[in-house]
Design an enzyme around this catalytic site. Structure first.
Site, PDB file in Angstrom:
ATOM      1  N   CYS A   8       0.873  -1.187   0.000  1.00 36.01           N
ATOM      2  CA  CYS A   8       0.000   0.000   0.000  1.00 36.01           C
ATOM      3  C   CYS A   8       0.907   1.234   0.000  1.00 36.01           C
ATOM      4  CB  CYS A   8      -0.976  -0.025   1.170  1.00 36.01           C
ATOM      5  SG  CYS A   8      -0.204  -0.011   2.807  1.00 36.01           S
ATOM      6  N   ASN A  11       2.319   1.456   4.363  1.00 35.49           N
ATOM      7  CA  ASN A  11       2.599   0.194   5.082  1.00 35.49           C
ATOM      8  C   ASN A  11       2.283   0.298   6.577  1.00 35.49           C
ATOM      9  OD1 ASN A  11       5.449  -2.024   5.702  1.00 35.49           O
ATOM     10  ND2 ASN A  11       3.370  -2.581   5.253  1.00 35.49           N
ATOM     11  N   CYS A  13      -1.470   0.937   7.395  1.00 35.93           N
ATOM     12  CA  CYS A  13      -2.912   0.665   7.527  1.00 35.93           C
ATOM     13  C   CYS A  13      -3.330  -0.601   6.789  1.00 35.93           C
ATOM     14  CB  CYS A  13      -3.736   1.844   7.016  1.00 35.93           C
ATOM     15  SG  CYS A  13      -3.477   3.375   7.926  1.00 35.93           S
ATOM     16  N   ARG A  14      -3.358  -0.542   5.448  1.00 33.83           N
ATOM     17  CA  ARG A  14      -3.952  -1.643   4.681  1.00 33.83           C
ATOM     18  C   ARG A  14      -3.042  -2.860   4.562  1.00 33.83           C
ATOM     19  NH1 ARG A  14      -5.056   2.072  -0.372  1.00 33.83           N
ATOM     20  NH2 ARG A  14      -3.168   2.963   0.537  1.00 33.83           N
ATOM     21  N   SER A  15      -1.802  -2.659   4.101  1.00 34.89           N
ATOM     22  CA  SER A  15      -0.992  -3.855   3.804  1.00 34.89           C
ATOM     23  C   SER A  15      -0.572  -4.648   5.050  1.00 34.89           C
ATOM     24  CB  SER A  15       0.203  -3.518   2.902  1.00 34.89           C
ATOM     25  OG  SER A  15       1.083  -2.603   3.486  1.00 34.89           O
ATOM     26  N   ASP A 121      -7.972   3.942   0.896  1.00 34.12           N
ATOM     27  CA  ASP A 121      -7.022   4.351   1.920  1.00 34.12           C
ATOM     28  C   ASP A 121      -7.798   4.894   3.128  1.00 34.12           C
ATOM     29  OD1 ASP A 121      -5.154   5.594   3.446  1.00 34.12           O
ATOM     30  OD2 ASP A 121      -4.202   6.663   1.788  1.00 34.12           O
TER      31      ASP A 121
END
Ligand code: 4NP
Length: 152
Positions: A8, A11, A13-15, A121
């Protein structure tokens, strides 16, 4: 051996959440030692930091511990190290394609979007965004697990 890198922007939040979810699913079917999982960001602002507390919280609510993860920036070697590089959104994919072109890798990882749609995001939004992201990642990792288990 198959290995997967989630990417993402930051690195945090999402990934890392995707990494934790897939690791947990792999552990449940006894494949966590056979399939490598990692995550990275296209940006470098958060390198060395723990995941965002909102990602840590939603992971914990679902029995997943992200505490040991630390952000890092994706680099050209990742295209050699991983079999599959999965981008969270179209911007991440475009940035990765630029990096891959520059890398001139002989053995290039498969580079794809993780889901057909962008994983939004959630960084500047509220907690609902993290729930949406968790649900998308959980469903996507379920499908990914089925694909990976056909290969091992
Ligand atoms: P991520 O979220 O890409 O899912 O880790 C973000 C984290 C930080 C920023 C943007 C997105 N930021 O602008 O600092």
């Amino acid at each position: 051996m198959t290995s997967v890198l989630f990417v993402c922007l930051g690195n945090i939040c999402r990934s890392p959440l995707a990494e934790g979810i897939l690791r947990a699913k792999l552990a449940r079917v006894g494949l966590d030692t056979r399939i490598g999982v990692d995550s990275a960001g296209t940006g470098n602002w958060h390198v060395g930091k723990a995941p965002d507390p909102r990602s840590v919280a939603i992971a914990a609510q679902n029995g997943i511990d992200l505490a040991g993860l630390r952000a890092r920036q994706v680099n050209v070697d990742d295209f050699q190290k991983f079999d599959l590089v999965l981008a969270m959104d179209g911007d991440n994919l475009a940035d990765l394609e630029t990096l891959r072109t520059r890398s001139g890798a002989d053995r290039a990882a498969a580079l794809r979007r993780f889901l057909p749609e962008d994983v939004p995001d959630p960084y500047f939004g509220g907690p609902d965004g993290f729930q949406t992201v968790f649900d998308m990642l959980d469903a996507g990792c379920g499908r990914l697990l089925r694909t990976l288990t056909q290969d091992v």
